[in-house]
Design an enzyme around this catalytic site. Structure first.
Site, PDB file in Angstrom:
ATOM      1  N   PHE A 389       0.815  -1.216   0.000  1.00 45.05           N
ATOM      2  CA  PHE A 389       0.000   0.000   0.000  1.00 45.05           C
ATOM      3  C   PHE A 389       0.845   1.262   0.000  1.00 45.05           C
ATOM      4  O   PHE A 389       0.363   2.320  -0.416  1.00 45.05           O
ATOM      5  CB  PHE A 389      -0.996  -0.003   1.173  1.00 45.05           C
ATOM      6  CG  PHE A 389      -0.409  -0.372   2.509  1.00 45.05           C
ATOM      7  CD1 PHE A 389       0.331   0.533   3.244  1.00 45.05           C
ATOM      8  CD2 PHE A 389      -0.624  -1.641   3.036  1.00 45.05           C
ATOM      9  CE1 PHE A 389       0.863   0.200   4.473  1.00 45.05           C
ATOM     10  CE2 PHE A 389      -0.107  -1.994   4.272  1.00 45.05           C
ATOM     11  CZ  PHE A 389       0.651  -1.069   4.995  1.00 45.05           C
ATOM     12  N   ALA A 392       1.302   2.108  -3.577  1.00 38.92           N
ATOM     13  CA  ALA A 392       0.070   2.532  -4.251  1.00 38.92           C
ATOM     14  C   ALA A 392      -0.423   3.886  -3.760  1.00 38.92           C
ATOM     15  O   ALA A 392      -1.103   4.598  -4.501  1.00 38.92           O
ATOM     16  CB  ALA A 392      -1.023   1.481  -4.042  1.00 38.92           C
ATOM     17  N   HIS A 393      -0.070   4.275  -2.553  1.00 40.46           N
ATOM     18  CA  HIS A 393      -0.726   5.397  -1.866  1.00 40.46           C
ATOM     19  C   HIS A 393       0.322   6.214  -1.108  1.00 40.46           C
ATOM     20  O   HIS A 393       0.558   5.948   0.049  1.00 40.46           O
ATOM     21  CB  HIS A 393      -1.772   4.816  -0.911  1.00 40.46           C
ATOM     22  CG  HIS A 393      -2.646   5.805  -0.204  1.00 40.46           C
ATOM     23  ND1 HIS A 393      -2.234   6.522   0.902  1.00 40.46           N
ATOM     24  CD2 HIS A 393      -3.932   6.178  -0.421  1.00 40.46           C
ATOM     25  CE1 HIS A 393      -3.214   7.270   1.344  1.00 40.46           C
ATOM     26  NE2 HIS A 393      -4.260   7.091   0.551  1.00 40.46           N
ATOM     27  N   PHE A 394       0.971   7.178  -1.621  1.00 40.17           N
ATOM     28  CA  PHE A 394       0.822   7.753  -2.962  1.00 40.17           C
ATOM     29  C   PHE A 394       2.199   7.788  -3.619  1.00 40.17           C
ATOM     30  O   PHE A 394       3.217   7.766  -2.932  1.00 40.17           O
ATOM     31  CB  PHE A 394       0.308   9.196  -2.885  1.00 40.17           C
ATOM     32  CG  PHE A 394      -0.990   9.400  -2.174  1.00 40.17           C
ATOM     33  CD1 PHE A 394      -2.192   9.148  -2.811  1.00 40.17           C
ATOM     34  CD2 PHE A 394      -1.010   9.849  -0.870  1.00 40.17           C
ATOM     35  CE1 PHE A 394      -3.396   9.364  -2.166  1.00 40.17           C
ATOM     36  CE2 PHE A 394      -2.206  10.061  -0.220  1.00 40.17           C
ATOM     37  CZ  PHE A 394      -3.404   9.815  -0.857  1.00 40.17           C
ATOM     38  N   VAL A 399       2.159   6.946   2.245  1.00 36.93           N
ATOM     39  CA  VAL A 399       1.501   6.871   3.548  1.00 36.93           C
ATOM     40  C   VAL A 399       0.490   5.726   3.507  1.00 36.93           C
ATOM     41  O   VAL A 399      -0.061   5.405   2.454  1.00 36.93           O
ATOM     42  CB  VAL A 399       0.775   8.185   3.936  1.00 36.93           C
ATOM     43  CG1 VAL A 399       1.760   9.301   4.188  1.00 36.93           C
ATOM     44  CG2 VAL A 399      -0.226   8.600   2.862  1.00 36.93           C
TER      45      VAL A 399
END
Length: 502
Positions: A389, A392-394, A399
């Site tokens: 994650f 993917a973020h960001f 975060v």
């Protein structure tokens, strides 16, 4: 030379940048030898003449190459620089577009491939004809900002940073259907309608039992169009400072489920309030989601744009000394979940698969504890910088999604219901993603980054019972990043129900 710039730390805050020779200046090269298959070692020595720190870091140096101790090559006045680049520039040349269908990670270039992509439905266009289809949404995650919003965002195609959407596999927008309000106008009342085409097979269904979209994903389906609209109205263009975008507060009520049979989720978001204080911008949104025209989620939420300096000293959510002491309270009931014990991770009613599981261990369970005497739980998750994650973020701003913090709380509630034996006597039991028709409220006052070590959740069961659908529990919970309380969630509910046909 690239290694030298990397070792000096110039790549740390420049995710996606690439090295290139400096053009427009002469280089001098002298060759007095060669390297052949019969030679043993080539040694390169870099003699630094100068380093420019930025905004485009550049190294000027002479480079000497020796072959088995013999000086063979000398380059004088060599120059290498680190320049902005965007992963989508290369990744979009692959295809056809792939969808992650289970917990096995796919290479990001496959998830970002655009060769063969076709828009299946009409998409909104800007006044200059710019189309807000899926390629523009993917650019909002991983591409040039001007490829996401048109010429208005060309100032961010260089060294400046800008707020991003999440990228796959945590990207849940397929197209912008309509937008009402001037682009770059910073106008209250601006509205967007976005759609997400639910894949026939999606990783989050398989990881959560296959029956319904997890609450964390539904939250993202609702929240991501808010982030898009905030960029569309030009929030980042109001200051010369680079701003980070964060969710601050929200209340939401789930009224239905998104299932594998759902074709399209449509989200309507309206910017209801906008205020500024210095470099900070606070924006409020009203949001509703329908699944194939059936209402499934209504939400009001607040976001903020902040300079990076605002995160240097996180104060978090106010807590009492007693709240802090609860984190260290001893308990003889603990469970290690990374080993995936059958009691909690196998069978019809179980915790999610490894990709979605946001708990590593339960460190405390007091069945009659908590503020209401109905139970108290405590859990931990180790922060792993390589976690999916964060990628993917960001892009350029890793975060953990706040929605995955809420998901950790949902899973701790599931653990509580499993401990209670809530599924006994029920045919084909399953968890609902969250208790419907109950308002859940959240407050975020901090963030989890790859630099953190530990995430902890402390939860009180505040209501417990059984209704016509099945046994349920409602909880209030806090989430801690290391020693700072950064999330507080109230009214989070979970229920066990029989699966369709059970």
């Amino acid at each position: 030379m690239a290694f030298y710039l990397t070792a000096m730390g110039y790549t740390v805050a420049r995710d996606g940048w690439r090295f290139e020779p400096v053009d427009g200046q002469p280089y001098r090269a002298m060759c007095r030898g060669q390297a052949t298959p019969g030679d043993g070692r080539v040694v390169y020595e870099v003699f630094v003449r100068g380093v420019s720190a930025g905004p485009v870091p550049t190294l000027h140096a002479d480079v000497l190459g020796s072959v088995d101790g013999m000086k063979a090559f000398l380059g004088r006045g060599m120059a290498l620089r680190l320049v902005p680049d965007w992963p989508l520039t290369q990744w979009r040349q692959t295809g056809p577009p792939a969808v992650q269908t289970d917990g096995t990670p796919l290479p990001l270039p496959r998830l970002a491939g655009l060769v063969g992509h076709r828009e299946e439905r009409p998409v909104a266009t800007a006044a200059d004809g710019f189309r807000f289809g899926y390629p523009s949404l993917l650019a909002c995650a991983w591409g040039r900002p001007s490829e996401a919003f048109g010429p208005m965002y060309e100032p961010f195609d260089g060294t400046r940073g800008v707020a991003r959407l999440p990228g796959p596999p945590y990207h849940f927008m397929s197209r912008i259907v309509s937008v009402d309000g001037p682009q770059g106008g910073m106008r209250e009342g601006s509205r967007v309608v976005a759609e997400y085409d639910v894949p026939d097979r999606a990783w989050f269904f398989g990881q959560s039992g296959g029956h319904a979209m997890p609450f964390a994903v539904l939250m993202e389906v609702a929240l991501q169009p808010c982030g898009w609209l905030a960029s569309y109205v030009g929030s980042a263009l109001t200051t010369d400072a680079d701003l980070l975008f964060r969710n601050l507060d929200g209340t939401g009520t789930v009224t239905g489920e998104v299932t594998p049979a759902t074709r399209t989720v449509r989200t309507r978001a309206e910017l209801t309030r906008l205020s500024r204080s210095g470099e900070m911008i606070i924006e409020s949104f009203r949001v509703s989601c329908t699944a194939d025209d059936v209402p499934v989620f209504a939400m009001e939420t607040v976001f903020g744009f902040f300079p990076r300096s605002a995160f240097h000293d996180q104060q978090g959510v106010p807590v009492t000394p007693d709240d802090r002491a609860r984190l260290a309270e001893p308990c003889d009931r603990a469970v290690e979940l990374t080993a995936r014990p059958d009691r909690y991770c196998a069978g019809e009613l179980c915790l999610p698969g490894p990709m979605l599981l946001m708990l590593d261990r339960v460190t405390g369970y007091w069945p009659e504890g908590g503020s209401a005497g109905l139970g108290r739980l405590r859990s931990e998750k180790d922060v792993r910088p390589e976690a999916w994650f964060f990628r993917a973020h960001f892009f350029q701003d890793p975060v953990q999604p706040g929605s995955l913090g809420v998901e950790a709380m949902c899973q701790l509630l599931q653990f509580h219901l499993l401990e209670r034996g809530a599924a006994e006597g029920m045919p084909r039991p399953r968890f609902e993603p969250v208790l419907p028709d109950r308002e859940t409220a959240w407050t975020y006052r901090g963030q989890i980054t790859p630099a953190h070590r530990l995430i902890r959740v402390d939860m009180d069961i505040v209501e417990s019972g059984r209704d016509a659908r099945g046994p349920y529990a409602v909880a209030d919970a806090t989430l801690w990043g290391d020693d700072i309380c950064i999330y507080r969630v109230r009214g989070l509910g979970m229920r066990v129900v029989p699966a369709a046909g059970g």
